[in-house]
Design an enzyme around this catalytic site. Structure first.
Site, PDB file in Angstrom:
ATOM      1  N   LYS A 168       0.863  -1.181   0.000  1.00  0.00           N
ATOM      2  CA  LYS A 168       0.000   0.000   0.000  1.00  0.00           C
ATOM      3  C   LYS A 168       0.896   1.226   0.000  1.00  0.00           C
ATOM      4  CE  LYS A 168      -4.532   0.985   0.714  1.00  0.00           C
ATOM      5  NZ  LYS A 168      -5.740   0.267   0.361  1.00  0.00           N
TER       6      LYS A 168
ATOM      7  N   LYS B 154     -19.227   5.944  -3.053  1.00  0.00           N
ATOM      8  CA  LYS B 154     -19.014   5.192  -4.288  1.00  0.00           C
ATOM      9  C   LYS B 154     -19.511   3.743  -4.173  1.00  0.00           C
ATOM     10  CE  LYS B 154     -14.523   6.085  -4.830  1.00  0.00           C
ATOM     11  NZ  LYS B 154     -14.109   7.120  -3.849  1.00  0.00           N
ATOM     12  N   VAL B 155     -19.161   3.071  -3.075  1.00  0.00           N
ATOM     13  CA  VAL B 155     -19.578   1.673  -2.926  1.00  0.00           C
ATOM     14  C   VAL B 155     -21.010   1.591  -2.382  1.00  0.00           C
ATOM     15  CG1 VAL B 155     -19.104  -0.536  -1.801  1.00  0.00           C
ATOM     16  CG2 VAL B 155     -17.191   0.938  -2.481  1.00  0.00           C
TER      17      VAL B 155
HETATM   18  P1  NAD Z   1     -16.565   7.191  -0.437  1.00  0.00           P
HETATM   19  O1  NAD Z   1     -15.699   8.236   0.178  1.00  0.00           O
HETATM   20  O2  NAD Z   1     -17.005   7.330  -1.850  1.00  0.00           O
HETATM   21  O3  NAD Z   1     -17.895   6.974   0.441  1.00  0.00           O
HETATM   22  C1  NAD Z   1     -17.901   7.043   1.822  1.00  0.00           C
HETATM   23  C2  NAD Z   1     -19.202   7.723   2.228  1.00  0.00           C
HETATM   24  O4  NAD Z   1     -19.290   7.668   3.653  1.00  0.00           O
HETATM   25  C3  NAD Z   1     -19.266   9.196   1.829  1.00  0.00           C
HETATM   26  O5  NAD Z   1     -20.468   9.460   1.144  1.00  0.00           O
HETATM   27  C4  NAD Z   1     -19.198   9.932   3.157  1.00  0.00           C
HETATM   28  O6  NAD Z   1     -19.924  11.140   3.161  1.00  0.00           O
HETATM   29  C5  NAD Z   1     -19.806   8.905   4.093  1.00  0.00           C
HETATM   30  N1  NAD Z   1     -19.444   9.092   5.501  1.00  0.00           N
HETATM   31  C6  NAD Z   1     -18.264   9.491   6.016  1.00  0.00           C
HETATM   32  N2  NAD Z   1     -18.346   9.524   7.358  1.00  0.00           N
HETATM   33  C7  NAD Z   1     -19.595   9.162   7.679  1.00  0.00           C
HETATM   34  C8  NAD Z   1     -20.274   9.003   8.905  1.00  0.00           C
HETATM   35  N3  NAD Z   1     -19.710   9.248  10.075  1.00  0.00           N
HETATM   36  N4  NAD Z   1     -21.568   8.605   8.867  1.00  0.00           N
HETATM   37  C9  NAD Z   1     -22.190   8.355   7.685  1.00  0.00           C
HETATM   38  N5  NAD Z   1     -21.586   8.491   6.501  1.00  0.00           N
HETATM   39  C10 NAD Z   1     -20.309   8.886   6.496  1.00  0.00           C
HETATM   40  O7  NAD Z   1     -15.747   5.819  -0.206  1.00  0.00           O
HETATM   41  P2  NAD Z   1     -16.002   4.418  -0.914  1.00  0.00           P
HETATM   42  O8  NAD Z   1     -15.033   4.247  -2.021  1.00  0.00           O
HETATM   43  O9  NAD Z   1     -17.456   4.197  -1.145  1.00  0.00           O
HETATM   44  O10 NAD Z   1     -15.490   3.431   0.246  1.00  0.00           O
HETATM   45  C11 NAD Z   1     -16.276   3.199   1.390  1.00  0.00           C
HETATM   46  C12 NAD Z   1     -15.501   2.283   2.330  1.00  0.00           C
HETATM   47  O11 NAD Z   1     -15.205   1.058   1.675  1.00  0.00           O
HETATM   48  C13 NAD Z   1     -14.131   2.855   2.769  1.00  0.00           C
HETATM   49  O12 NAD Z   1     -13.876   2.440   4.096  1.00  0.00           O
HETATM   50  C14 NAD Z   1     -13.143   2.188   1.837  1.00  0.00           C
HETATM   51  O13 NAD Z   1     -11.843   2.078   2.408  1.00  0.00           O
HETATM   52  C15 NAD Z   1     -13.794   0.818   1.681  1.00  0.00           C
HETATM   53  N6  NAD Z   1     -13.441   0.142   0.436  1.00  0.00           N
HETATM   54  C16 NAD Z   1     -13.707   0.739  -0.772  1.00  0.00           C
HETATM   55  C17 NAD Z   1     -13.351   0.088  -1.941  1.00  0.00           C
HETATM   56  C18 NAD Z   1     -13.669   0.697  -3.284  1.00  0.00           C
HETATM   57  O14 NAD Z   1     -13.549  -0.037  -4.293  1.00  0.00           O
HETATM   58  N7  NAD Z   1     -14.063   1.932  -3.362  1.00  0.00           N
HETATM   59  C19 NAD Z   1     -12.712  -1.172  -1.892  1.00  0.00           C
HETATM   60  C20 NAD Z   1     -12.468  -1.744  -0.642  1.00  0.00           C
HETATM   61  C21 NAD Z   1     -12.831  -1.084   0.526  1.00  0.00           C
END
Ligand code: NAD
Length: 366
Positions: free
Chosen positions: A88, A191-192
């Site tokens: 990473k 996003k997810v």
């Molecule tokens: P993202 O930043 O697009 O979405 C995260 C969302 O969570 C945002 O809309 C944000 O406003 C919201 N958020 C933040 N703090 C919050 C809180 N206290 N209460 C409610 N909502 C809150 O990120 P993502 O890419 O969707 O990833 C989400 C999680 O999944 C992360 O922990 C990331 O590490 C993990 N993840 C993502 C991927 C990927 O492919 N994107 C892969 C593996 C793991």
């Protein structure tokens, strides 16, 4: 630019016995790049993991994050059956303030200087467009845009993987894969999370969401007016008749307070490092809540990236992501058979794969 001046030796920044193969501190005074690449293990193959771009309170905190996240990638890649090790990178700084093309190119040249021992991808603060820039000077870059032959945004595959994990856990817990009529709480519809909501509605589930960002919630309610919105994660964890709680925001979603209040029978979500400490899983189990380990179900993005490296068609890559159903079920069944928690079962299975590969390699050398 401030130079790196770590106040503690690297080994002291790691909470577990220091076991990383290589840690590289990078700085480039021209572009202002300041970054760390941590390679935890190449036992199964070259290390793959995303580049996190964010501000940190201290350099030590950034190094610690890189060490923890790279170890997590070794376990995730091993358990997902990929012939890839764990690594990473973190770039230090607020991407909104310091991300420039020249910084990304300088970073790409550093990654390239490792000769393929570490391959990079998107993570928090980095996007497909950034990977396209880095790929101009570094051939060890994945999650590039489809127009350039890449697999694109990993979030789509991550959401599919989480759904498959939920279906497997439903089979394990309730005897059927169907989520029809189940109530699922999604914390964080970024996003997810927002893609997961769509899959859940397609499965016939009832969905409750929360997010700190109004625009993120609106994107979901515009598309699915039937979704229930609650004020915050506290309200979501306490929501009456929740079957599954899906943390899809930041890490550390599960602490003692959440555990004491949670109404769901199962936790299964995309967020990395959901447990504030490993003991929380035992507390959940004591309350009868099944915890589906985060790194087991959120591997879809890296499975898709591995497909990109192998030149798989999108269809074949998607089939690999769907196999996270089998992986999740295997972890939960192993845990049940051994009388251990799913987190421990997942770790053991990943460690077995890594150590089998190490012994094969050392036999080959002798
Ligand atoms: P993202 O930043 O697009 O979405 C995260 C969302 O969570 C945002 O809309 C944000 O406003 C919201 N958020 C933040 N703090 C919050 C809180 N206290 N209460 C409610 N909502 C809150 O990120 P993502 O890419 O969707 O990833 C989400 C999680 O999944 C992360 O922990 C990331 O590490 C993990 N993840 C993502 C991927 C990927 O492919 N994107 C892969 C593996 C793991």
């Amino acid at each position: 630019m401030t130079a790196f001046s770590l106040k503690a030796p690297l080994t002291a920044l790691d909470s577990t016995p220091f076991e990383h193969e290589q840690v590289v501190l990078l700085q480039d005074s021209v572009s202002g790049l300041k970054a760390i690449i941590a390679i935890h293990s190449t036992a199964l193959g070259p290390a793959v993991g995303g580049t996190r771009f964010q501000a940190y309170d201290s350099d030590e905190e950034a190094v610690r994050d890189a060490l923890n996240l790279s170890r997590g990638m070794s376990y995730k890649n091993a358990l997902a059956g990929l012939d890839l090790g764990g690594g990473k990178a973190v770039i230090i700084g607020d991407p909104a303030q310091v991300k420039t093309e020249s910084l990304l190119l300088a970073y790409g040249r550093f990654v390239a200087s490792l000769g393929g021992r570490y391959m990079t991808a998107c993570d928090v603060g980095t996007y497909v467009a950034d990977m396209d820039v880095i790929a101009r000077v570094c051939r060890w870059t994945v999650s590039r845009s489809p127009e350039l032959g890449g697999a694109g945004d990993p979030s789509t595959a991550t959401a599919v993987g989480v759904l498959q994990g939920m279906r497997a856990a439903a089979l394990h817990r309730w005897g059927a894969t169907s989520l029809q009529g189940r109530t699922v709480g999604v914390a964080g519809v970024g996003k997810v999370g927002h893609l997961l909501v769509e899959h859940l509605f397609n499965e016939g589930a009832r969905v409750v969401v929360t997010d700190v960002r109004e625009d993120a919630v609106r994107r979901v309610t515009d598309k699915f007016p039937q979704v229930t919105v609650v004020a915050d994660t506290e309200a979501l964890t306490r929501f009456d008749s929740l079957d599954i709680y899906a943390p899809c925001a930041l890490g550390g979603a599960l602490n003692e307070t959440v555990v004491s209040a949670i109404t769901a029978e199962m936790v299964c979500g995309a967020a990395n490092n959901q447990l504030v400490h490993p003991g929380v899983e035992k507390q959940l189990a004591d309350r009868g809540v099944l915890y589906v380990p985060d790194y087991v179900v959120n591997a879809g993005g890296v499975v898709q990236a591995a497909g990109e490296l192998r030149g798989l068609t999108p269809r074949r890559s998607a089939l690999q992501v769907e196999r996270l159903f089998d992986t999740t079920l295997a972890v939960l069944e192993h845990a049940k058979a051994e009388g251990i928690l799913p987190g421990e079962a997942a770790d053991r299975m990943a460690e077995q794969r890594m150590s089998a590969s190490k012994s094969r390699r050392s036999r080959g050398r002798s």
